[in-house]
Structures are given as structure tokens and as C-alpha cells.
Design an enzyme around this catalytic site. Structure first.
Site, PDB file in Angstrom:
ATOM      1  N   TYR A  42     -12.528   3.767   4.268  1.00 23.69           N
ATOM      2  CA  TYR A  42     -13.137   5.083   4.067  1.00 23.69           C
ATOM      3  C   TYR A  42     -14.441   5.303   4.824  1.00 23.69           C
ATOM      4  O   TYR A  42     -15.152   6.261   4.545  1.00 23.69           O
ATOM      5  CB  TYR A  42     -13.379   5.317   2.575  1.00 23.69           C
ATOM      6  CG  TYR A  42     -12.133   5.180   1.734  1.00 23.69           C
ATOM      7  CD1 TYR A  42     -11.007   5.936   2.009  1.00 23.69           C
ATOM      8  CD2 TYR A  42     -12.082   4.271   0.683  1.00 23.69           C
ATOM      9  CE1 TYR A  42      -9.858   5.807   1.244  1.00 23.69           C
ATOM     10  CE2 TYR A  42     -10.940   4.134  -0.091  1.00 23.69           C
ATOM     11  CZ  TYR A  42      -9.832   4.900   0.200  1.00 23.69           C
ATOM     12  OH  TYR A  42      -8.680   4.762  -0.563  1.00 23.69           O
ATOM     13  N   SER A 115     -10.264   0.478  -6.040  1.00 22.75           N
ATOM     14  CA  SER A 115      -9.106   1.148  -5.472  1.00 22.75           C
ATOM     15  C   SER A 115      -8.544   0.325  -4.302  1.00 22.75           C
ATOM     16  O   SER A 115      -8.193  -0.835  -4.470  1.00 22.75           O
ATOM     17  CB  SER A 115      -9.482   2.570  -5.050  1.00 22.75           C
ATOM     18  OG  SER A 115      -8.331   3.353  -4.800  1.00 22.75           O
ATOM     19  N   TYR A 116      -8.471   0.904  -3.114  1.00 21.77           N
ATOM     20  CA  TYR A 116      -8.021   0.162  -1.925  1.00 21.77           C
ATOM     21  C   TYR A 116      -8.896  -1.078  -1.741  1.00 21.77           C
ATOM     22  O   TYR A 116      -8.397  -2.154  -1.395  1.00 21.77           O
ATOM     23  CB  TYR A 116      -8.115   1.075  -0.709  1.00 21.77           C
ATOM     24  CG  TYR A 116      -7.398   0.587   0.540  1.00 21.77           C
ATOM     25  CD1 TYR A 116      -6.231   1.220   0.975  1.00 21.77           C
ATOM     26  CD2 TYR A 116      -7.896  -0.457   1.304  1.00 21.77           C
ATOM     27  CE1 TYR A 116      -5.581   0.802   2.141  1.00 21.77           C
ATOM     28  CE2 TYR A 116      -7.259  -0.883   2.460  1.00 21.77           C
ATOM     29  CZ  TYR A 116      -6.100  -0.250   2.877  1.00 21.77           C
ATOM     30  OH  TYR A 116      -5.457  -0.672   4.025  1.00 21.77           O
ATOM     31  N   TRP A 163      -3.724  11.662  -0.893  1.00 23.40           N
ATOM     32  CA  TRP A 163      -4.479  10.579  -0.255  1.00 23.40           C
ATOM     33  C   TRP A 163      -4.033  10.400   1.188  1.00 23.40           C
ATOM     34  O   TRP A 163      -4.857  10.173   2.085  1.00 23.40           O
ATOM     35  CB  TRP A 163      -4.284   9.291  -1.042  1.00 23.40           C
ATOM     36  CG  TRP A 163      -5.043   8.112  -0.515  1.00 23.40           C
ATOM     37  CD1 TRP A 163      -6.334   7.766  -0.796  1.00 23.40           C
ATOM     38  CD2 TRP A 163      -4.551   7.100   0.375  1.00 23.40           C
ATOM     39  NE1 TRP A 163      -6.668   6.611  -0.143  1.00 23.40           N
ATOM     40  CE2 TRP A 163      -5.589   6.180   0.587  1.00 23.40           C
ATOM     41  CE3 TRP A 163      -3.320   6.895   1.005  1.00 23.40           C
ATOM     42  CZ2 TRP A 163      -5.452   5.061   1.394  1.00 23.40           C
ATOM     43  CZ3 TRP A 163      -3.166   5.785   1.832  1.00 23.40           C
ATOM     44  CH2 TRP A 163      -4.229   4.874   2.013  1.00 23.40           C
ATOM     45  N   HIS A 279     -10.540   7.748 -12.023  1.00 23.50           N
ATOM     46  CA  HIS A 279     -10.598   7.009 -10.758  1.00 23.50           C
ATOM     47  C   HIS A 279     -11.852   7.305  -9.945  1.00 23.50           C
ATOM     48  O   HIS A 279     -12.315   6.443  -9.193  1.00 23.50           O
ATOM     49  CB  HIS A 279      -9.356   7.313  -9.916  1.00 23.50           C
ATOM     50  CG  HIS A 279      -9.149   6.346  -8.804  1.00 23.50           C
ATOM     51  ND1 HIS A 279      -8.778   5.035  -9.014  1.00 23.50           N
ATOM     52  CD2 HIS A 279      -9.268   6.472  -7.452  1.00 23.50           C
ATOM     53  CE1 HIS A 279      -8.675   4.403  -7.861  1.00 23.50           C
ATOM     54  NE2 HIS A 279      -8.969   5.241  -6.889  1.00 23.50           N
TER      55      HIS A 279
END
Length: 551
Positions: A42, A115-116, A163, A279
Site C-alpha cells: 500500500y 491484513s495483507y 480491493w 477492519h
């Protein structure tokens, strides 16, 4: 922290010669310091991303801190378009080995992030790089078909389509780096589809593909290679480092966080922390409900923060100070309704009693006892008019997650509602919730959605947890359908009522079942007639893990 410095775009060579780039945050002095690594798709310099991982707070705690762009993203090299997750295991292991050799490193490396950034920790740990000593995966998945790309067989549109589009901007810019005119054209097309997600992109057919991602040439999480690469469940046996797993009751990856902990605890020191969070927000305000000051991620149990928990864990395993105390209970959960934190020795709590509550033909909901006489209830499900998503454990840019009054949903003719009598005492439900329906449809395939709600004395019906099951069936032939509502911890207060919704859609959280055998490929749809069987030997029911009052 006086004298701390950042080294930007430090090259990190991978085993195949590709160079990734990282920003290195160095405490003042010569060290040696433990090293912690966050690997992100990101943009390592993005302000919102840095708010979540807070590298300066890590520096203040005495960590030599590395924030790296993963392969094919932003400052890092990568041939061709980015393929999510597929190279993260090897790249993570190579990065750990590199980080352990940084000037000033004490040789011990940890990882953190959500998350990722949580998934890449598990993938790297499964490679067993010797320098990796501990991880803090937050808000991440266990099996990609259970929350990342799919849930109960239905596609998670927020993660797959939303996403996928959102990560497309860097792909388009790299793809057209030498043609500004083409870059601008494609970026504006992408902007239009991102802005039109709710009105257009989520509705595009067929649902078996993803036309909007295909239009922009973007990779999808549902591709077999990506699903295989993202699977933590298949790799956890190889993980030998301690893990602190942090999640939220309204997170799209809630059950994945819990399952990661449950799998890891048998072989490595592990802890689990679950707050009333979604989230993208760890604030106490979740939708229309505020869970109190200690429900905030910056004031966990009035004592610490998510960052504090993370850095305490890493410091214990990466320095000579030793591991966390063995008598510290490994599970810490926020009990909603009571709005307080509680520590547990295990998850799920062994003292929880699985209690069936039966759905009655008169719209009643009652525990135990003899089911009512056999009966049925019917409704029609039209995929062109699906039940709208209203809160829950979602990841949708235009629809907030959390708790919302469900009465607008419950007023629809395609939502069956079953409600208990007012409770005469508090009932705590903590653990995994499942529903067992005996149901039929007049088509070859359909979806069943079940939602558990807390009904206040003034009539507000607040969602607690829910789930979906996509089924293939013989038309009009009843079959038993199990719907996994995942886990929760909720006290239904005296005077409140427990409610269960049964319906066939929750859009755009999950893609619409078109009720036809070839609809996923052709886009053809039909209206379905749904039948729910109640009472008798095949009574439809929800099973609640109830904590006995004396405990």
C-alpha cells in the site's frame, strides 16, 4: 528518540536478483537493537498506512524498524503487473535474512502489521528464516476461501472487487509509466469505476468472473494461484515462532484471526486479542453503537493499546528480557453488551454450552424443548432486488461496518424474522455460532443467509454476527444446510430479545446468487421460491454457545 533517522529506499536484493526497497527507521545511537519488519503493498510512505503501523512509535520502543514495499509495488522492482501474494513467502524470508544483517541489528527480527501485512508474516514464518523470532499478525485470514475471496461459497465483493480496483492505481501507473497520455486515460477510467462501485461495478454480470477487473486488466484474488499462495492453513505446521493474533468482532477476517491462533497454539507460544473493532477502525464507535472508552484500540482494558501490546510481545521475544510470563492467560476478548474485557484460558471457552434455539412457524425463537409441529414458511428471492448490506463484518468503501438497526432489512418480504420472548436474565453467547436449516428452493442453486440480532426494549434490532451458505440442490427437495456465523462474544441483557433473520442475500457484501445452473458464467437469472422447514424432526435452529451464569 532524539537523533533518530530514516534511510529512504534502501535496496533489498531478492534471491532472483529483483531489488525491493525499504525505509529504515533507526533509533539514535549504535545499538544493537532488535529489528521489526512490515511488508506492505500500500506504499511504505503513505500517511494513512503509517498510522496503522506507526514506525516512529516502534523506534521510541527501541526497534530498528523496516517498512518495505512488496515486489511490484511503488518503489520496489517487479517484472510485469503485480500478482498479489504469490511471491510473498520467499520474498519475506529473504527480507528477514537481510534485515538481520543491518548495521546496528542484534540479529533478531520480528514482523507486525495487519491484513495483507499480517498474511505475509505467516508466509514468511512458514519458510523458517533463522533470524525470525516472533510475529504479530493482525486482522488477517486463515483460509482465503473463508473470508478473503469467498465466504460460504459466495464471493466477498468488498475484498475481491473493491480491493482489487483500489490496488489498481499503482499497477496502471507502472504499466503506462512512459506514456503520460495513456496513463491519464486509464487512471480516469479506473477512478470512474471506483466511484461507481455501488451503482454499477458490483452489479456487473456474470458473477462467476469480475468484469470490472477484467476491463482494467487487474488480477483477482479468486485466481487459483493467488488462492493457493494466500493459504495460511496449509503452511502453519511449518511455523515455529510465537504469534500474537489481534482481531475484531466486526472484521471481515475475524474467524481467520481466531483460526490462526487456534492452529498455532498447539505448537508455539501464541496469544489472541479480539476487540469490538472492524477492519479499518479500532475506535469504540462501531456503526450506531459505542462500546465505551476501553473498547478503543488505544485504551485496551484501560491499560494499553494495540501498538503497546504488539511492541511488548516483540520486545519480549527479540531481546534478552525473556518471554512473556507463562501464567498470563493467552486469550483476551471484549465481551459486548457487558462492554468489558475478559481473559480466558482457551478459545472457545470450554464452559460454553452449545444450546439450540428453534425457529417457530409463528416467528418465535425458543431454546431447547420439543420443536413445534412440522410447518413451512416461504418467500421469493429476486437477485435483481437483493437484501441490502447494513453493517456487519464488512469491507465496503461506501457502507460502514459495525452495528446498525436492522429494522429496515427486517421489514422486507424476503426476510424471515424469528424473535424470542423478552429475556428474564442476561444470556452470554461466547464462541462459534452456527445455524442448521432444513430448506428448499425451486432452482438448482441458491444462497441462505442467517443473522443473529440483539433486540432492545425500544425495538432496535442490532446485528451481532451472520453468515452465508451457497448451495447446489435438487429443485424443491429439502436438504439440511449449515450456515457458519463465525464467532462472537455478546451479552443479551435482561429485557432484551434474541432475534434471527433468514434470507437469501446480503448485497453488495456478497455477490448475488442468480438461482440458475449457468448464471455464474452466462449472467442469466431467475426469481427463486424459497421454503424453510420448521418444527418436527428436521427443525431449523440456531446453536448458541451459552456461558452458564455461575461461571
Amino acid at each position: 528518540m532524539s537523533g533518530a533517522v530514516i534511510e529512504y529506499d534502501v535496496p533489498v536484493p531478492m534471491r532472483d536478483g529483483v531489488v525491493l526497497r525499504a525505509d529504515v527507521y533507526r533509533p539514535a545511537g549504535e545499538g544493537p537493537w532488535p529489528v521489526i519488519v512490515a511488508r506492505t503493498p500500500y506504499d511504505k510512505t503513505d500517511a494513512s498506512e503509517l498510522l496503522y503501523i506507526d514506525p516512529w512509535a516502534a523506534v521510541r520502543r527501541g526497534f530498528l524498524t523496516v517498512v518495505q514495499d512488496v515486489r511490484g509495488r511503488f518503489a520496489s522492482e517487479g517484472s510485469g503487473d503485480w500478482r498479489p501474494i504469490e511471491t510473498e513467502a520467499a520474498d519475506g524470508a529473504d527480507t528477514i535474512a537481510w534485515a538481520a544483517q543491518l548495521p546496528g541489528s542484534n540479529g533478531n527480527v520480528g514482523m507486525w502489521g495487519l491484513s495483507y501485512l499480517g498474511n505475509v508474516q505467516w508466509l514468511a514464518a512458514a519458510e523458517r528464516p533463522p533470524a525470525l523470532k516472533a510475529i504479530v499478525p493482525q486482522f488477517t485470514w486463515h483460509r482465503p476461501e473463508d473470508g478473503l475471496a469467498y465466504r460460504g461459497g459466495a464471493k466477498e465483493l468488498g475484498t475481491v472487487t473493491g480491493w482489487g480496483l483500489g490496488t489498481g492505481f499503482d499497477i496502471v501507473m507502472r504499466r503506462h509509466a512512459h506514456d503520460v497520455e495513456a496513463m491519464t486515460k486509464h487512471l480516469m477510467g479506473l477512478v470512474g469505476d471506483v466511484d461507481g462501485l455501488a451503482e454499477h461495478a458490483f452489479w456487473e454480470l456474470p458473477t462467476g468472473s469480475d468484469p470490472v477487473l477484467e476491463r482494467h486488466g487487474l488480477a483477482s484474488l479468486v485466481q487459483p494461484e493467488t488462492l493457493a499462495a494466500a493459504n495460511v492453513a496449509d503452511r502453519q505446521d511449518a511455523v515455529t515462532v510465537p504469534s500474537l493474533n489481534i482481531g475484531g468482532w466486526f472484521d471481515v477476517f475475524l474467524q481467520g484471526t481466531i483460526d490462526n491462533y487456534v492452529t498455532a497454539r498447539d505448537t508455539t507460544p501464541s496469544k489472541l486479542v479480539i476487540g469490538p473493532w472492524n477492519h479499518v477502525s479500532t475506535l469504540a464507535q462501531q456503526g450506531e453503537v459505542n462500546f465505551g472508552f476501553s473498547g478503543n484500540g488505544f485504551a485496551v482494558d484501560y491499560a494499553t493499546s494495540i501498538s503497546g501490546l504488539s511492541f511488548d510481545w516483540l520486545q519480549a521475544w527479540l531481546t534478552s528480557d525473556g518471554a512473556p510470563p507463562e501464567d498470563d492467560l493467552p486469550v483476551k476478548i471484549f465481551v459486548m453488551g457487558a462492554n468489558e474485557w475478559r481473559s480466558e484460558a482457551e478459545w472457545p471457552p470450554a464452559r460454553a454450552v452449545d444450546t439450540p434455539w428453534f425457529l417457530g412457524p409463528d416467528g418465535s425463537l425458543a431454546p431447547g424443548g420439543e420443536p413445534a409441529a412440522p410447518s413451512t414458511m416461504t418467500y421469493t428471492y429476486d437477485p435483481d432486488d437483493p437484501v441490502p448490506t447494513l453493517g456487519g463484518a464488512t469491507l465496503l468503501s461506501h457502507k460502514p461496518a459495525g452495528v446498525f438497526d436492522q429494522r429496515p432489512v427486517e421489514e422486507r418480504a424476503d426476510v424471515l424474522v424469528f424473535t424470542s420472548e423478552p429475556l428474564t436474565e442476561d444470556i452470554e453467547v461466547t464462541g462459534r455460532v452456527t445455524a442448521t436449516l432444513t430448506a428448499a428452493t425451486d432452482g438448482p442453486t441458491t444462497d441462505w443467509v442467517v443473522r443473529l440480532c440483539d433486540v432492545h426494549p425500544d425495538g432496535r434490532s442490532h446485528n451481532v454476527t451472520d453468515g452465508i451458505a451457497r448451495v447446489q440442490t435438487t429443485p424443491d427437495e429439502p436438504s439440511e444446510v449449515t450456515v457458519d456465523l463465525w464467532s462472537t462474544s455478546m451479552v443479551f441483557k435482561r429485557g432484551h430479545r434474541i432475534r434471527v433473520q433468514v434470507t437469501s442475500s446480503c448485497f453488495p457484501r456478497w455477490d448475488r446468487n442468480l438461482n440458475t445452473a449457468d448464471g455464474f458464467e452466462s449472467g442469466s437469472s431467475r426469481v427463486a421460491r424459497q421454503t424453510l422447514h420448521l418444527g418436527g424432526a428436521t427443525a431449523s435452529r440456531i446453536t448458541l454457545p451459552v456461558i452458564p451464569p455461575s461461571s
